[in-house]
Design a protein around this motif. Structure first.
Motif, PDB file in Angstrom:
ATOM      1  N   SER A  41      40.068  53.903  -4.484  1.00 31.04           N
ATOM      2  CA  SER A  41      41.298  53.335  -3.575  1.00 31.04           C
ATOM      3  C   SER A  41      40.830  52.537  -2.606  1.00 31.04           C
ATOM      4  N   ASN A  43      42.215  50.086   0.777  1.00 33.83           N
ATOM      5  CA  ASN A  43      43.335  49.616   1.872  1.00 33.83           C
ATOM      6  C   ASN A  43      42.805  48.517   2.699  1.00 33.83           C
ATOM      7  N   THR A  84      51.841  50.519  -1.232  1.00 32.91           N
ATOM      8  CA  THR A  84      50.816  51.280  -1.870  1.00 32.91           C
ATOM      9  C   THR A  84      51.045  50.894  -3.491  1.00 32.91           C
ATOM     10  N   THR A  97      46.167  49.952  -1.207  1.00 33.72           N
ATOM     11  CA  THR A  97      47.372  49.887  -0.192  1.00 33.72           C
ATOM     12  C   THR A  97      47.073  48.739   0.738  1.00 33.72           C
ATOM     13  N   THR A 144      43.996  56.816   4.159  1.00 39.36           N
ATOM     14  CA  THR A 144      44.533  55.776   4.224  1.00 39.36           C
ATOM     15  C   THR A 144      43.868  54.867   5.472  1.00 39.36           C
TER      16      THR A 144
END
Ligand code: GDP
Length: 415
Positions: A41, A43, A84, A97, A144
């Motif tokens: 992931s 961001n 996202t 994201t 996040t």
């Protein structure tokens, strides 16, 4: 032991060659396959004026068309849009994201323009901290926290705007900033070099920290170090494919020619893509976790009264602090309870005094009215007595008159 003894001992130690392998050489592969299973992931925060090319650049970076509405210039305040996406390249999954500013730089009064950005970054740190402090933590928690901020600088060719300096100054201890000169196709090559130097000197003179690609890694250190010298990257974004010779390339078509986004002679797009995604994504995540988040966590826990050393400079455990806090809290509750009790008793006393005063006042009033009534009664009784006297006198007079009248009548008859 004499040197002679040592030598004989060394000679007597047998060296065995390993038959087969132990297996821990495969540890990196375990990590790779686990990461592939779990997915990654990342961001990104994009800060820049409306229409500066944020969405186009993100689409070009990830070679996708992330659905997005055109933003308006008429927002009363700066806001943030969070989107996202689940992306896949080969068999690598990426949960991306993208947080973009809306209305940034559009208001006449730009004073608080950076505040929503700070609030958002802090809110993600806070959410992570709260998750960490939970007894039952979720291992599927979606982190996040912002790993990188792409700061889009207007291609003015002059210098940074005061809003740029103000925002970067306020967020540089909370997020890794990579400054970009947006729409670099609008600045000539010569001007671009001067503009880059001007921006860097302004950032340094204002004490703004930007992210430095790590140079301590043997394999990528040299490349990173030369890339650090090329910041801010001058980027051009496009999602269009244009024909150059026999090839279709991502670019922007102008009456005088084609700007190829992925041509390093035309702009720094590829440099950004390589540095951001291929080489330093893990470092950006690590810096976020071990430096930026750590600072936030440190400040927050300190404000809550936690510390690693006691007043005597001796290490103090979490348990001890917790006990001390609990006692402090208990004492405070006791003090507040005492205070409340005292206040309540005082209020009761005050009320009692007030009631007594009111009662006395009523009693006085009653006595006063009673005395008035008594006087009235006495007056009336006096009047009654006088009336009765008058009535008796009247009756007597009446009787005398009647007697006289009777006598007079008798005398007349006799005559
Ligand atoms: P955002 O509001 O910052 O997300 O901006 P957009 O990505 O929606 O871009 C606004 C306009 O600028 C669009 O018409 C894009 O085609 C154009 N644009 C985006 N990147 C560039 C660039 O690098 N150079 C030029 N000349 N135009 C660009």
């Amino acid at each position: 032991q004499t040197p002679n003894n040592e030598d004989t001992e060394k000679e007597s130690i047998r060296c065995l060659t390993t038959l087969g392998h132990f297996g821990f050489e495969c540890l990196p592969y375990q990590l790779v396959s686990k990461s592939m299973r779990q997915g990654f992931s990342f961001n990104i925060l994009c800060v820049g004026e409306t229409g500066i090319g944020k969405s186009t650049l993100i689409n070009a970076l990830f070679n996708t068309n992330l659905k997005d509405n055109k933003s308006s210039h008429f927002y009363p305040n700066v806001g943030l849009i969070v989107q996202t996406y689940d992306l896949q390249e080969s068999n690598v999954q990426l949960k991306l994201t993208v947080v973009k500013t809306v209305g940034y730089g559009d208001q006449t009064n730009k004073e608080g323009s950076y505040q929503p950005i700070i609030d958002y970054i802090d809110a993600q740190f806070e959410a992570y901290l709260q998750e960490e402090l939970k007894i039952k933590r979720s291992f599927k928690y979606h982190d996040t926290r912002i790993h990188v901020c792409l700061y889009f600088i207007s291609p003015t060719g002059h210098s940074l705007k005061s809003l740029d300096l103000l925002t970067m100054k306020n967020i540089d201890r909370k997020v890794n900033i990579i400054p970009l000169i947006a729409k670099a196709d609008t600045v000539s090559k010569n001007d671009l070099q001067k503009f880059k130097s001007k921006i860097m000197s302004e950032l340094i003179s204002n004490g703004i920290q930007i992210y430095q690609f790590p140079t301590d890694d043997e394999t990528i250190g040299q490349t990173n170090s030369s890339m650090n010298g090329m910041l801010p990257f001058a980027v051009v974004g496009s999602t269009d494919e244009v024909k150059v010779g026999k090839r279709m390339v991502r670019g922007r078509h102008y009456p005088w020619g084609v700007l190829q986004v992925e041509n390093e002679n035309h702009c720094d797009f590829v440099k950004l893509q390589d540095m951001l995604l291929c080489m330093n994504m893990e470092d950006l995540k690590e810096q976020t976790h071990i430096h930026l988040y750590e600072c936030y966590r440190h400040r927050k826990l300190q404000r809550m009264g936690f510390t690693d050393v006691g007043p005597d400079n001796q290490p103090i455990s979490f348990q001890e602090i917790y006990e001390a806090k609990r006692l402090e809290f208990y004492d405070q509750c006791q003090r507040e309870e005492e205070e409340l009790k005292k206040r309540f008793m005082q209020q009761v006393k005050d009320r009692e005094i007030a009631f007594k005063d009111a009662e006395k006042e009523l009693q006085d009033k009653f006595e006063h009215l009673k005395s008035i009534q008594q006087e009235e009664i006495m007056k009336l009784e006096e009047e009654k007595r006088q009336l009765e006297e008058e009535m008796t006198d009247f009756s007597k007079t009446k009787a005398v008159c009647e007697t006289l009248q009777t006598q007079a009548c008798t005398n007349i008859k006799k005559d």
